[in-house]
Scaffold this motif. Structure first.
Motif: not given
Lengths: 102, 187
Positions: A15, A18-19, A22-23, A37-38, B18-19, B21-23, B25
């Motif tokens: 996780r 994954a987070a 995505a940035l 977030m997690l 999760v991805q 959720k990140t996007r 944010a």
């Protein structure tokens, strides 16, 4: 044969990666923002970040915002590559099972 | 290491969640917010040009723009605490500060007292910046800049009596709905 990455495969680390993946590539995420977030505790997140940092998948940077210290996190290029390969391996498992299905 | 198909699907679903959720944010702040706030500022400003006296319209513009600048800075500051882009954040902030200074200089040097002309001058100048930022950061921003500039020039030349209404609803609306769409798209 599966190419799953044993460092990334652990659910919490999966996780985290994954987070961070995505940035945008030049972006860094605040430790507290990622923890919220997690839905993790400080200790739990720190332990797994250490393992990812040791593997060279995550970069940890300390900085000051005003007078407050903050920790910023980013996936390294190696981390992004390893994560992408891990995702491909997961997709391959699904495809292989669908191909072998009667 | 071997896992079943169902486990692999569960892991991929976790990654997707999760991805997303990140996007979200990222989408909850930054560009979409700025587009929406400035869309509202334009709507208020150009409608005041249309319906209020030049002096009052100028005051409305000043107050609405100041509110827009403050809201943008607060949002930018809040955003930079959770997600930062070293190098880029400072440059973008300085870029807009320079734009603000040069915008005021341009209006002052033009010597125009026509509120509509001044509003359009600032609008077109802002869209020029959107085009530059769009070319460097996010391409659709450049298209928004081209579209709003074309609308502004066409309205000024062809429908001068309705230019403020057109800029309020089409110019302000383009910014607001682009922001809204960007926010939805990034979710």
């Amino acid at each position: 044969m599966s190419n799953l990455n044993s460092v990334i495969h652990q659910p919490v680390r999966l996780r985290i990666m994954a987070a961070l993946s995505a940035l945008p590539e030049d972006a860094q995420l605040d430790f507290v923002a990622l923890r919220k977030m997690l839905d993790l505790t400080d200790g739990n997140l720190s332990v797994h970040l250490r393992k990812l940092e040791d593997a060279g998948y995550v970069q940890v940077e300390k900085a000051f915002v005003g007078r407050k210290p903050r920790t910023y996190l980013a996936a390294t290029p190696e981390g992004r590559k390893a994560f992408a390969e891990h995702v491909q391996a997961l997709q391959a498992i699904i495809q292989r099972n669908e191909t072998n299905a009667p | 290491m071997e896992i079943s198909k169902n486990e692999a699907q569960d892991y991929l679903e976790t990654i997707r969640t999760v991805q997303q959720k990140t996007r979200r944010a990222i989408a909850n702040g930054g560009a979409p917010f700025y587009l929406m706030i400035w869309g509202v500022v334009w709507l208020i400003g150009f409608l005041s040009n249309q319906y209020l006296s030049a002096q009052v319209a100028g005051q409305v513009w000043a107050v609405a723009s100041a509110a827009g600048v403050i809201a943008s800075f607060v949002k930018g500051w809040m955003m930079s605490r959770s997600i930062r882009r070293p190098g880029l954040d400072a440059r973008v902030g300085l870029f807009w500060l320079a734009w603000l200074v040069y915008g005021f200089l341009l209006v002052w040097l033009s010597g125009s007292s026509n509120v509509t002309a001044i509003s359009l001058m600032i609008t077109v100048f802002a869209m020029f910046v959107y085009i530059i930022m769009g070319l460097w950061l996010w391409r659709p921003l450049a298209w928004i800049g081209v579209f709003v500039t074309a609308v502004a020039v066409a309205a000024y030349l062809l429908l001068p009596n309705y230019v403020n209404l057109i800029m309020a609803w089409i110019g302000g609306g383009a910014l607001f709905f682009s922001g809204l769409d960007m926010r939805r798209h990034w979710r």
